[in-house]
Design a protein around this motif. Structure first.
Motif, mmCIF file in Angstrom:
data_model
loop_
_atom_site.group_PDB
_atom_site.id
_atom_site.type_symbol
_atom_site.label_atom_id
_atom_site.label_comp_id
_atom_site.label_asym_id
_atom_site.label_seq_id
_atom_site.Cartn_x
_atom_site.Cartn_y
_atom_site.Cartn_z
ATOM 1 N N SER A 141 0.959 -1.014 0.269
ATOM 2 C CA SER A 141 0.000 0.005 0.316
ATOM 3 C C SER A 141 0.660 1.350 -0.239
ATOM 4 O O SER A 141 1.794 1.121 0.435
ATOM 5 C CB SER A 141 -1.015 0.091 1.251
ATOM 6 N N GLY A 142 0.471 2.522 -0.297
ATOM 7 C CA GLY A 142 0.961 3.402 -0.377
ATOM 8 C C GLY A 142 1.014 3.813 1.081
ATOM 9 O O GLY A 142 2.532 4.362 1.555
ATOM 10 N N ILE A 143 1.135 3.602 2.410
ATOM 11 C CA ILE A 143 1.501 3.683 4.278
ATOM 12 C C ILE A 143 2.395 2.946 3.720
ATOM 13 O O ILE A 143 2.960 3.431 4.356
ATOM 14 C CB ILE A 143 0.194 2.988 4.540
ATOM 15 N N GLU A 144 2.154 1.710 3.514
ATOM 16 C CA GLU A 144 3.425 0.562 3.571
ATOM 17 C C GLU A 144 4.543 1.254 2.925
ATOM 18 O O GLU A 144 6.087 1.246 3.251
ATOM 19 C CB GLU A 144 3.479 -0.666 3.277
ATOM 20 N N LEU A 145 4.333 1.780 1.969
ATOM 21 C CA LEU A 145 5.951 2.516 0.836
ATOM 22 C C LEU A 145 6.043 3.981 1.821
ATOM 23 O O LEU A 145 7.700 3.650 0.970
ATOM 24 C CB LEU A 145 4.772 2.583 -0.349
ATOM 25 N N MET A 146 5.434 4.220 2.102
ATOM 26 C CA MET A 146 5.560 5.479 2.687
ATOM 27 C C MET A 146 6.654 5.176 4.277
ATOM 28 O O MET A 146 7.351 6.166 4.386
ATOM 29 C CB MET A 146 4.911 6.436 3.318
ATOM 30 N N HIS A 147 6.648 4.106 5.022
ATOM 31 C CA HIS A 147 7.457 3.559 5.507
ATOM 32 C C HIS A 147 8.435 3.367 5.234
ATOM 33 O O HIS A 147 9.896 4.155 5.942
ATOM 34 C CB HIS A 147 6.499 2.392 6.439
ATOM 35 N N GLN A 148 8.560 2.256 4.190
ATOM 36 C CA GLN A 148 9.968 1.978 4.199
ATOM 37 C C GLN A 148 10.698 2.890 3.276
ATOM 38 O O GLN A 148 12.157 3.593 3.644
ATOM 39 C CB GLN A 148 9.733 0.737 2.416
ATOM 40 N N ALA A 149 9.586 4.532 2.582
ATOM 41 C CA ALA A 149 10.505 5.141 1.671
ATOM 42 C C ALA A 149 11.073 6.057 2.688
ATOM 43 O O ALA A 149 12.469 6.702 2.217
ATOM 44 C CB ALA A 149 9.885 6.034 1.390
ATOM 45 N N LYS A 150 10.849 6.704 4.450
ATOM 46 C CA LYS A 150 10.931 6.889 4.955
ATOM 47 C C LYS A 150 12.542 6.382 5.790
ATOM 48 O O LYS A 150 13.142 7.525 6.707
ATOM 49 C CB LYS A 150 10.021 7.722 5.903
ATOM 50 N N LEU A 151 12.354 4.888 5.857
ATOM 51 C CA LEU A 151 13.045 4.110 6.666
ATOM 52 C C LEU A 151 14.876 5.022 5.931
ATOM 53 O O LEU A 151 16.112 5.046 6.588
ATOM 54 C CB LEU A 151 13.332 3.433 6.770
ATOM 55 N N ILE A 152 14.597 4.923 4.182
ATOM 56 C CA ILE A 152 15.293 4.741 3.447
ATOM 57 C C ILE A 152 15.848 6.551 3.558
ATOM 58 O O ILE A 152 17.193 6.477 3.544
ATOM 59 C CB ILE A 152 15.103 4.449 1.875
ATOM 60 N N LYS A 153 15.225 7.346 3.217
ATOM 61 C CA LYS A 153 14.939 8.533 3.555
ATOM 62 C C LYS A 153 14.519 9.320 4.496
ATOM 63 O O LYS A 153 13.313 9.675 3.495
ATOM 64 C CB LYS A 153 15.427 8.839 1.533
ATOM 65 N N PRO A 154 14.238 9.322 5.519
ATOM 66 C CA PRO A 154 13.754 10.284 6.467
ATOM 67 C C PRO A 154 13.060 11.998 6.026
ATOM 68 O O PRO A 154 12.573 12.341 6.636
ATOM 69 C CB PRO A 154 14.872 10.580 7.808
ATOM 70 N N TRP A 155 14.293 12.266 5.300
ATOM 71 C CA TRP A 155 13.892 13.713 4.741
ATOM 72 C C TRP A 155 12.969 13.695 3.534
ATOM 73 O O TRP A 155 12.175 14.807 3.050
ATOM 74 C CB TRP A 155 15.401 14.631 4.284
ATOM 75 N N LEU A 156 12.362 12.269 2.763
ATOM 76 C CA LEU A 156 11.707 12.788 2.072
ATOM 77 C C LEU A 156 10.343 13.412 2.368
ATOM 78 O O LEU A 156 10.219 12.901 2.919
ATOM 79 C CB LEU A 156 11.840 11.426 1.114
ATOM 80 N N GLN A 157 10.160 13.981 0.680
ATOM 81 C CA GLN A 157 8.103 14.744 0.844
ATOM 82 C C GLN A 157 8.121 13.706 -0.137
ATOM 83 O O GLN A 157 8.179 13.449 -0.626
ATOM 84 C CB GLN A 157 8.557 16.039 0.368
#
Length: 430
Positions: A62-78
Motif C-alpha cells: 500500500s501507499g502507507i507501507e511505501l511511505m514507511h519504507q521510503a522514510k526509513l531509507i530517506k527520512p527527509w523525503l517529502q
C-alpha cells in the motif's frame, strides 16, 4: 532542479499527473513513474528523489507501507498522498508519516500543482547561515524554555536510578499527565561546541519534528546535550506497521539530518531501547548516553542505537576486537540471507536488519564499510548477474526472467537491466 516519483497502479493516472507536472513550469529534472510499491522502492534506492507522490491502495504494498519504507531509507523525503478514499484513518496514517498533503481523487489539476509547488519550495530552501538560523529562532520560535524545576527532576531521574520511583512520583504530582507512557524511549543529542541558543534551537527542532504524536518531552542535560523522551500508549504500541526499531531508526536519522541541515552544527544522536514503566526512564537515559560513546570509534556514523551493540553478551564493555568480530559476523549473515532471498519480491533492507537484530542504519553502515558498496547495490548485482545468465543460457521469456529475479513488472526489469548493463535484455540476447 527536482526529481519527482509518481506512483499509482493505474497507468493513465501516472501519465496524467506527469503531463500536468511536465507543463507546470517547475524546474523538474526527471519524472519517474512506478505502478506498484516494489518498483517505487527501486527508484528510491537508486535515484535522488525530492518528492514522492503516491496512491494509497496499490495491491501488495500500500501507499502507507511505501511511505514507511521510503522514510526509513530517506527520512527527509517529502511526500504527497492521493486517494480515492476520504477516510480519516488513511489520512491520519499518512500525516503521521510526514505527508505534506492528502488529496482526494478525482484530482483537481490546479490544486495538485499548488500542493506540489508548496512542497518543492520547502525542499528548495537555501540552507541559512548559522547566524541567520539563530535570528530566525529568535523571531519565529518564541517557545517557552523548559521549566527549570521539571528539568532538574528529569536530570535527577537520569542520574540516580535508585530514586527513580520517588522522582517519577514527584514529576507526576507536579506535572499531571506529564509522562503517561507506559512505553518509553530516550534520544540524546550531543552537540559539538554549542552555545545556549544553539542548544535551545536543537531542542525546538526536536519538538517540532516529533510533534505531539510521540508525546515528546525535551530538556537540557549536561555536556551541551539535549535529551528527548518519547512515549507510546498501550494502543499505539500494539499498532501494526513498521517495527519499533525501524521507527526509532527513522526518528533518530531525521533528528540528526535536520539539526545538521538547519543549524550547520555537528551532532551525534544516541537512541535507547524501549522499556515499559516510567521507573525505567533513567536507565533508558543511560543507554542513550552509552550508545553515543561509540562515535569515538566510528566518527563517520552520527546515529547510534543502544541495541546494536548487544551489550548483554559481554561481562564488561566489549573491546574493539570483540566488536569487530561481531560486526563481521553480522555482515556475513546479511550476505548469506541476501544470497538466499535476493529473488524475493519486496525484499527490503529492514527485513535483512531484523534477521540480524540490528537497526537498518547500523547494518547499512557495516555492510558499506565491509564490502565497499551498499546493501541494495549487492542485491541488484545478484539479480542482474542471474538475469544475464538466464538470458544467455535459456529460452525463458523476459517476463519469466523478471519473475525469477524478483521483479513484478517486465518493463521495470528492463529499465533496471539497461541502467546496469547499458543495453536492454533484447539487445544482449541478440
Amino acid at each position: 532542479m527536482y526529481n519527482i516519483l509518481v506512483v499509482d497502479d493505474e497507468p493513465l493516472i501516472c501519465k496524467g499527473l506527469c503531463n500536468l507536472l511536465g507543463s507546470s513550469g517547475l524546474a523538474i529534472s526527471q519524472l519517474f513513474t512506478a505502478h506498484n510499491g516494489y518498483e517505487a522502492m527501486d527508484y528510491l534506492r537508486m535515484e535522488d528523489i525530492d518528492l514522492l507522490v503516491t496512491d494509497i491502495q496499490m495491491g501488495e504494498m500500500s501507499g502507507i507501507e511505501l511511505m514507511h519504507q521510503a522514510k526509513l531509507i530517506k527520512p527527509w523525503l517529502q511526500a504527497i498522498v492521493i486517494s480515492a478514499h476520504e477516510t480519516f484513518q488513511y489520512a491520519q496514517l499518512a500525516i503521521r508519516l510526514g505527508a505534506k498533503d492528502y488529496l482526494i481523487k478525482p484530482l483537481n489539476g490546479d490544486q495538485f500543482l499548488d500542493s506540489v509547488r508548496n512542497v518543492l519550495l520547502s525542499v528548495n530552501k537555501l540552507v541559512p547561515s548559522q547566524d541567520e538560523t539563530l535570528a530566525g529562532f529568535r523571531e519565529q520560535f518564541r517557545l517557552e524554555q523548559p521549566i527549570s524545576e521539571r528539568t532538574a527532576l528529569l536530570n535527577k531521574l537520569f542520574g540516580d536510578s535508585a530514586s527513580a520511583e520517588s522522582t517519577v512520583s514527584a514529576l507526576a504530582a507536579r506535572f499531571a499527565t506529564f509522562l503517561p507512557g507506559p512505553y518509553y524511549s530516550v534520544f540524546r543529542v550531543q552537540l559539538s561546541g554549542s552555545s545556549d541558543l544553539l542548544q535551545y534551537a536543537a531542542l525546538n527542532i526536536a519538538m517540532e519534528l516529533l510533534d505531539q504524536e510521540w508525546g515528546p518531552v525535551a530538556f537540557y542535560t549536561d555536556d551541551d546535550a539535549v535529551s528527548i523522551i518519547i512515549q507510546w500508549s498501550d494502543a499505539r504500541y500494539e499498532e501494526n506497521g513498521t517495527s519499533k526499531i525501524n521507527q526509532l531508526d527513522m526518528l533518530g536519522r531525521s533528528l540528526h539530518s535536520n539539526i545538521m541541515k538547519y543549524l550547520r552544527l555537528p551532532c551525534v544522536v544516541g537512541i535507547s531501547q524501549i522499556l515499559r514503566g516510567a521507573a525505567f526512564i533513567g536507565e533508558l537515559g543511560v543507554q542513550a548516553a552509552k550508545a553515543i560513546r561509540w562515535n569515538e570509534e566510528r566518527k563517520e556514523l552520527g546515529v547510534f542505537y543502544y541495541g546494536d551493540f548487544n551489550w548483554s553478551r559481554y561481562a564488561q564493555e566489549p573491546t574493539e576486537e570483540e566488536m569487530t568480530a561481531r560486526n563481521n559476523l553480522i555482515v556475513e549473515k546479511a550476505k548469506a540471507y541476501i544470497d538466499m532471498h535476493y529473488a524475493q519480491k519486496g525484499l527490503t533492507l529492514h527485513e535483512v536488519a531484523q534477521k540480524n537484530h540490528v537497526s537498518p542504519n547500523y547494518l547499512s553502515y557495516l555492510f558499506k564499510k565491509d564490502t565497499g558498496h551498499n546493501l541494495w547495490e549487492y542485491v541488484i548485482k545478484l539479480r542482474m548477474e542471474e538475469s544475464r545468465r538466464l538470458i544467455l543460457n535459456t529460452d525463458l521469456r523476459r517476463y519469466e526472467i523478471a519473475e525469477r529475479v524478483g521483479y513484478e513488472s517486465p518493463e521495470h526489469f528492463s529499465k533496471i537491466f539497461k541502467k546496469y548493463f547499458g543495453m536492454s535484455p533484447t539487445e544482449l540476447k541478440k
